[in-house]
Design an enzyme around this catalytic site. Structure first.
Site, PDB file in Angstrom:
ATOM      1  N   LYS A   1      22.961  34.492  -8.800  1.00 19.66           N
ATOM      2  CA  LYS A   1      23.688  34.784  -7.551  1.00 19.66           C
ATOM      3  C   LYS A   1      24.669  33.669  -7.212  1.00 19.66           C
ATOM      4  O   LYS A   1      25.714  33.919  -6.627  1.00 19.66           O
ATOM      5  CB  LYS A   1      22.744  35.067  -6.388  1.00 19.66           C
ATOM      6  N   ASP A   2      24.344  32.426  -7.577  1.00 12.25           N
ATOM      7  CA  ASP A   2      25.245  31.310  -7.296  1.00 12.25           C
ATOM      8  C   ASP A   2      26.398  31.269  -8.298  1.00 12.25           C
ATOM      9  O   ASP A   2      27.533  30.979  -7.935  1.00 12.25           O
ATOM     10  CB  ASP A   2      24.476  29.989  -7.302  1.00 12.25           C
TER      11      ASP A   2
ATOM     12  N   TYR B   1      12.802  21.369   3.708  1.00 10.57           N
ATOM     13  CA  TYR B   1      13.708  21.607   4.822  1.00 10.57           C
ATOM     14  C   TYR B   1      13.106  22.506   5.878  1.00 10.57           C
ATOM     15  O   TYR B   1      12.331  23.401   5.593  1.00 10.57           O
ATOM     16  CB  TYR B   1      15.056  22.139   4.348  1.00 10.57           C
TER      17      TYR B   1
ATOM     18  N   HIS C   1      25.370  25.583   2.577  1.00 11.58           N
ATOM     19  CA  HIS C   1      24.601  24.402   2.175  1.00 11.58           C
ATOM     20  C   HIS C   1      24.204  24.493   0.706  1.00 11.58           C
ATOM     21  O   HIS C   1      23.873  25.568   0.206  1.00 11.58           O
ATOM     22  CB  HIS C   1      23.338  24.304   3.040  1.00 11.58           C
TER      23      HIS C   1
ATOM     24  N   GLN D   1      10.627  27.725  10.456  1.00 11.61           N
ATOM     25  CA  GLN D   1      10.223  27.867   9.066  1.00 11.61           C
ATOM     26  C   GLN D   1      10.371  26.520   8.367  1.00 11.61           C
ATOM     27  O   GLN D   1      11.357  25.815   8.580  1.00 11.61           O
ATOM     28  CB  GLN D   1      11.143  28.911   8.421  1.00 11.61           C
ATOM     29  N   ASP D   2       9.395  26.153   7.547  1.00  5.72           N
ATOM     30  CA  ASP D   2       9.474  24.986   6.671  1.00  5.72           C
ATOM     31  C   ASP D   2       9.465  25.480   5.231  1.00  5.72           C
ATOM     32  O   ASP D   2       8.666  26.356   4.887  1.00  5.72           O
ATOM     33  CB  ASP D   2       8.268  24.060   6.859  1.00  5.72           C
ATOM     34  N   ASN D   3      10.330  24.900   4.387  1.00  6.24           N
ATOM     35  CA  ASN D   3      10.429  25.304   2.985  1.00  6.24           C
ATOM     36  C   ASN D   3      10.343  24.079   2.088  1.00  6.24           C
ATOM     37  O   ASN D   3      10.720  22.979   2.495  1.00  6.24           O
ATOM     38  CB  ASN D   3      11.744  26.036   2.729  1.00  6.24           C
TER      39      ASN D   3
ATOM     40  N   LYS E   1      19.596  23.674   9.403  1.00  3.54           N
ATOM     41  CA  LYS E   1      18.608  23.139   8.465  1.00  3.54           C
ATOM     42  C   LYS E   1      18.523  21.622   8.598  1.00  3.54           C
ATOM     43  O   LYS E   1      19.547  20.944   8.692  1.00  3.54           O
ATOM     44  CB  LYS E   1      18.986  23.483   7.024  1.00  3.54           C
TER      45      LYS E   1
ATOM     46  N   ARG F   1      21.703  24.234  -6.456  1.00  4.72           N
ATOM     47  CA  ARG F   1      21.334  25.360  -5.592  1.00  4.72           C
ATOM     48  C   ARG F   1      22.364  25.466  -4.480  1.00  4.72           C
ATOM     49  O   ARG F   1      22.604  24.508  -3.762  1.00  4.72           O
ATOM     50  CB  ARG F   1      19.927  25.166  -5.025  1.00  4.72           C
TER      51      ARG F   1
ATOM     52  N   HIS G   1      24.584  28.179   0.077  1.00  3.27           N
ATOM     53  CA  HIS G   1      23.915  29.297   0.738  1.00  3.27           C
ATOM     54  C   HIS G   1      24.131  29.292   2.251  1.00  3.27           C
ATOM     55  O   HIS G   1      24.257  28.234   2.861  1.00  3.27           O
ATOM     56  CB  HIS G   1      22.404  29.253   0.466  1.00  3.27           C
TER      57      HIS G   1
ATOM     58  N   GLU H   1       8.485   8.253  10.446  1.00  4.47           N
ATOM     59  CA  GLU H   1       8.471   9.411  11.340  1.00  4.47           C
ATOM     60  C   GLU H   1       9.686  10.261  10.982  1.00  4.47           C
ATOM     61  O   GLU H   1      10.817   9.842  11.190  1.00  4.47           O
ATOM     62  CB  GLU H   1       8.552   8.913  12.785  1.00  4.47           C
TER      63      GLU H   1
ATOM     64  N   ARG I   1       0.812  -1.225   0.000  1.00 11.58           N
ATOM     65  CA  ARG I   1       0.000   0.000   0.000  1.00 11.58           C
ATOM     66  C   ARG I   1       0.837   1.263   0.000  1.00 11.58           C
ATOM     67  O   ARG I   1       0.357   2.332  -0.341  1.00 11.58           O
ATOM     68  CB  ARG I   1      -0.922   0.037   1.219  1.00 11.58           C
TER      69      ARG I   1
END
Length: 182
Positions: free
Chosen positions: A168-169, A130, A117, A46-48, A70, A58, A61, A28, A23
């Site tokens: 920017k990167d 994250y 990161h 904060q959750d992103n 994070k 990416r 940062h 967790e 299924r």
């Protein structure tokens, strides 16, 4: 949940136990007691969630003011995730650790404050989620060059070629010129 320090011990690889059958599965991804026992944060501000296609890179940062810890994971696809120690007083300054995170291995990485990161997408599409220990602070947002030879990250770019970067990167400073932590 298995919690393992990587070569830079402040960075932790977390592998939750997944229970699956025909299924689907259950796991967790956060338990305050387990995190506290492992010395990890239990409060998040904060959750992103980002979605990227194959070859998008990416990072790297970080924030100078109110640096973020994070907890990162992938809910669809696969990425190679990297943390770089940018604390000048640290014995591992300028060193990096990385791990593959995917919707198959369920692995998560805890990247503490004081680290840059980033990640590169290995699958056709990846959903990257994250949690952060502090809010995003746009004026103190910084990037570090993803391909700095002083750091020497072994990005798995076979079959990808040149990664897709944000402006920017692509123009981020090398470690020698970057603003870092004392």
């Amino acid at each position: 949940m298995k919690v393992e320090p990587l070569a830079i011990p402040e960075v932790k690889l977390l592998t939750p136990r997944a229970f699956g059958d025909e299924r689907g599965f259950f796991l967790e991804s956060f338990n305050a007691r387990v995190f506290a026992d492992a010395g990890l944060p239990t409060e998040w501000t904060q959750d992103n969630h980002s979605r990227s296609v194959r070859g998008v890179l990416r990072g790297l940062h970080y924030q100078l003011v109110e640096p973020q810890g994070k907890l990162v994971r992938v809910t669809r696809g696969a990425v190679f995730d990297v943390a770089v120690d940018i604390r000048r007083a640290s014995p591992t300054f300028g060193q990096w650790v990385g791990a593959e995170l995917s919707d198959r291995n369920f692995a998560m990485l805890y990247v503490p404050p004081g680290f840059a990161h980033g990640f590169v997408v290995l699958s056709e599409v990846a959903d990257f989620c994250y949690k952060c220990t502090t809010m995003w602070n746009q004026p103190s947002d910084r990037s570090l060059r993803w391909n700095d030879p002083q750091i020497g990250i072994a990005w798995p770019l076979d079959g990808i070629g040149e990664p897709q970067l944000a402006a920017k990167d692509a123009g981020a400073p090398f470690l020698a010129e970057a603003e870092t932590f004392e």
